[in-house]
Motif scaffolding. Structure first.
Motif, short mmCIF file in Angstrom:
data_model
loop_
_atom_site.label_atom_id
_atom_site.label_comp_id
_atom_site.label_asym_id
_atom_site.label_seq_id
_atom_site.Cartn_x
_atom_site.Cartn_y
_atom_site.Cartn_z
N THR A 175 3.91 11.18 1.11
CA THR A 175 4.93 10.37 1.78
C THR A 175 6.28 10.60 1.11
O THR A 175 6.42 10.44 -0.10
CB THR A 175 4.55 8.87 1.71
OG1 THR A 175 3.34 8.69 2.42
CG2 THR A 175 5.62 8.00 2.33
N ARG A 176 7.24 10.98 1.89
CA ARG A 176 8.58 11.30 1.38
C ARG A 176 9.41 10.03 1.31
O ARG A 176 9.41 9.22 2.23
CB ARG A 176 9.28 12.31 2.29
CG ARG A 176 8.51 13.58 2.49
CD ARG A 176 8.51 14.40 1.25
NE ARG A 176 7.97 15.73 1.55
CZ ARG A 176 7.70 16.61 0.64
NH1 ARG A 176 7.89 16.34 -0.60
NH2 ARG A 176 7.22 17.78 0.97
N ILE A 177 10.13 9.89 0.21
CA ILE A 177 10.96 8.72 0.00
C ILE A 177 12.34 9.18 -0.44
O ILE A 177 12.48 9.99 -1.36
CB ILE A 177 10.35 7.78 -1.05
CG1 ILE A 177 9.00 7.27 -0.56
CG2 ILE A 177 11.29 6.61 -1.35
CD1 ILE A 177 8.27 6.36 -1.51
N ILE A 221 5.50 1.85 -4.68
CA ILE A 221 5.34 1.73 -3.23
C ILE A 221 4.01 2.40 -2.89
O ILE A 221 3.80 3.57 -3.21
CB ILE A 221 6.50 2.39 -2.48
CG1 ILE A 221 7.83 1.73 -2.88
CG2 ILE A 221 6.29 2.31 -0.97
CD1 ILE A 221 9.06 2.45 -2.34
N SER A 222 3.12 1.64 -2.23
CA SER A 222 1.80 2.20 -1.90
C SER A 222 1.34 1.69 -0.55
O SER A 222 1.92 0.75 0.00
CB SER A 222 0.78 1.82 -2.98
OG SER A 222 0.64 0.41 -3.05
N GLY A 223 0.32 2.30 -0.03
CA GLY A 223 -0.22 1.87 1.26
C GLY A 223 -1.42 2.71 1.65
O GLY A 223 -1.82 3.63 0.94
N GLU A 224 -1.97 2.36 2.81
CA GLU A 224 -3.13 3.09 3.31
C GLU A 224 -3.17 3.04 4.83
O GLU A 224 -2.96 2.00 5.44
CB GLU A 224 -4.41 2.48 2.74
CG GLU A 224 -5.66 3.20 3.19
CD GLU A 224 -6.92 2.68 2.51
OE1 GLU A 224 -7.97 3.32 2.70
OE2 GLU A 224 -6.86 1.65 1.82
N ARG A 225 -3.45 4.20 5.40
CA ARG A 225 -3.69 4.28 6.85
C ARG A 225 -5.16 4.60 7.02
O ARG A 225 -5.66 5.60 6.51
CB ARG A 225 -2.84 5.37 7.48
CG ARG A 225 -3.14 5.49 8.99
CD ARG A 225 -2.28 6.53 9.67
NE ARG A 225 -0.90 6.13 9.65
CZ ARG A 225 0.10 6.93 9.29
NH1 ARG A 225 -0.13 8.15 8.91
NH2 ARG A 225 1.34 6.50 9.30
N PHE A 257 -1.52 6.36 -0.17
CA PHE A 257 -0.40 6.99 -0.85
C PHE A 257 0.10 6.03 -1.92
O PHE A 257 -0.10 4.82 -1.83
CB PHE A 257 0.73 7.37 0.12
CG PHE A 257 1.48 6.20 0.69
CD1 PHE A 257 2.62 5.73 0.06
CD2 PHE A 257 1.07 5.59 1.85
CE1 PHE A 257 3.32 4.65 0.59
CE2 PHE A 257 1.76 4.52 2.39
CZ PHE A 257 2.89 4.05 1.75
N LEU A 258 0.74 6.59 -2.93
CA LEU A 258 1.30 5.80 -4.01
C LEU A 258 2.46 6.57 -4.61
O LEU A 258 2.31 7.74 -4.96
CB LEU A 258 0.25 5.54 -5.09
CG LEU A 258 0.79 4.81 -6.31
CD1 LEU A 258 0.22 3.41 -6.37
CD2 LEU A 258 0.45 5.56 -7.57
N ARG A 259 3.61 5.94 -4.68
CA ARG A 259 4.80 6.54 -5.31
C ARG A 259 5.36 5.54 -6.30
O ARG A 259 5.39 4.35 -6.03
CB ARG A 259 5.85 6.89 -4.25
CG ARG A 259 5.42 7.90 -3.20
CD ARG A 259 5.24 9.31 -3.75
NE ARG A 259 6.41 9.81 -4.42
CZ ARG A 259 7.43 10.41 -3.81
NH1 ARG A 259 7.41 10.60 -2.51
NH2 ARG A 259 8.46 10.84 -4.50
#
Length: 150
Positions: free
Chosen positions: A43-45, A80-84, A105-107
């Motif tokens: 994931t691009r930030i 910043i993290s999440g899951e699909r 993902f985790l950044r």
């Protein structure tokens, strides 16, 4: 397309002293579509600094705000993290192509000393997560004129 991605001419977290991301020499290589986490994990930030705040923008298309976490750790670290999750497969369904990514993902980003950690705000609109970290005002040193006698 070159087999070896160019290090020059592209933005890289390697030059960012605040980033906790490790340099991955294989980051931009084409990946097999069978790797379900390849796209989401990368994931691009974007991180920009304005006079008032540090602003992070992450593309998280298709995710609900409940599927994304914004946390602050000790040492001024923003995470910043999440899951699909993958769509459920029904027995009678025939899949012709699966291209949308799923997985976690985790950044993590180390914030500078002037970040107001207790005033961080996050919002999500149209698949874009925006995290705003206000900055403390830089106090200008007080200048006092001294009269010269004589």
């Amino acid at each position: 397309m070159s087999l070896i991605p160019s290090v020059f001419g592209r933005r890289s977290s390697v030059l960012d002293p605040f980033s906790l991301d490790l340099w991955d020499p294989f980051r931009d290589w084409p990946v097999s579509s069978s790797d379900e986490t390849s796209q989401l994990a990368a994931t691009r930030i974007d991180w920009k600094e304005t006079p008032e705040a540090h602003v992070f923008k992450a593309d998280v298309p298709g995710l609900k705000k409940e599927e994304v976490k914004v946390e602050v750790e000790e040492g001024n670290v923003l995470q910043i993290s999440g899951e699909r999750t993958r769509e459920k497969e029904e027995k009678n369904d025939t899949w012709h192509r699966v291209e949308r990514s799923s997985g976690k993902f985790l950044r993590r980003f180390r914030l500078p000393e002037n970040a107001k950690m207790d005033q961080i705000k996050a919002s999500m609109e149209n698949g874009v997560l925006t995290v705003t970290v206000p900055k403390e005002e830089v106090k200008k040193p007080e200048v006092k004129a001294i009269q010269i006698s004589g």
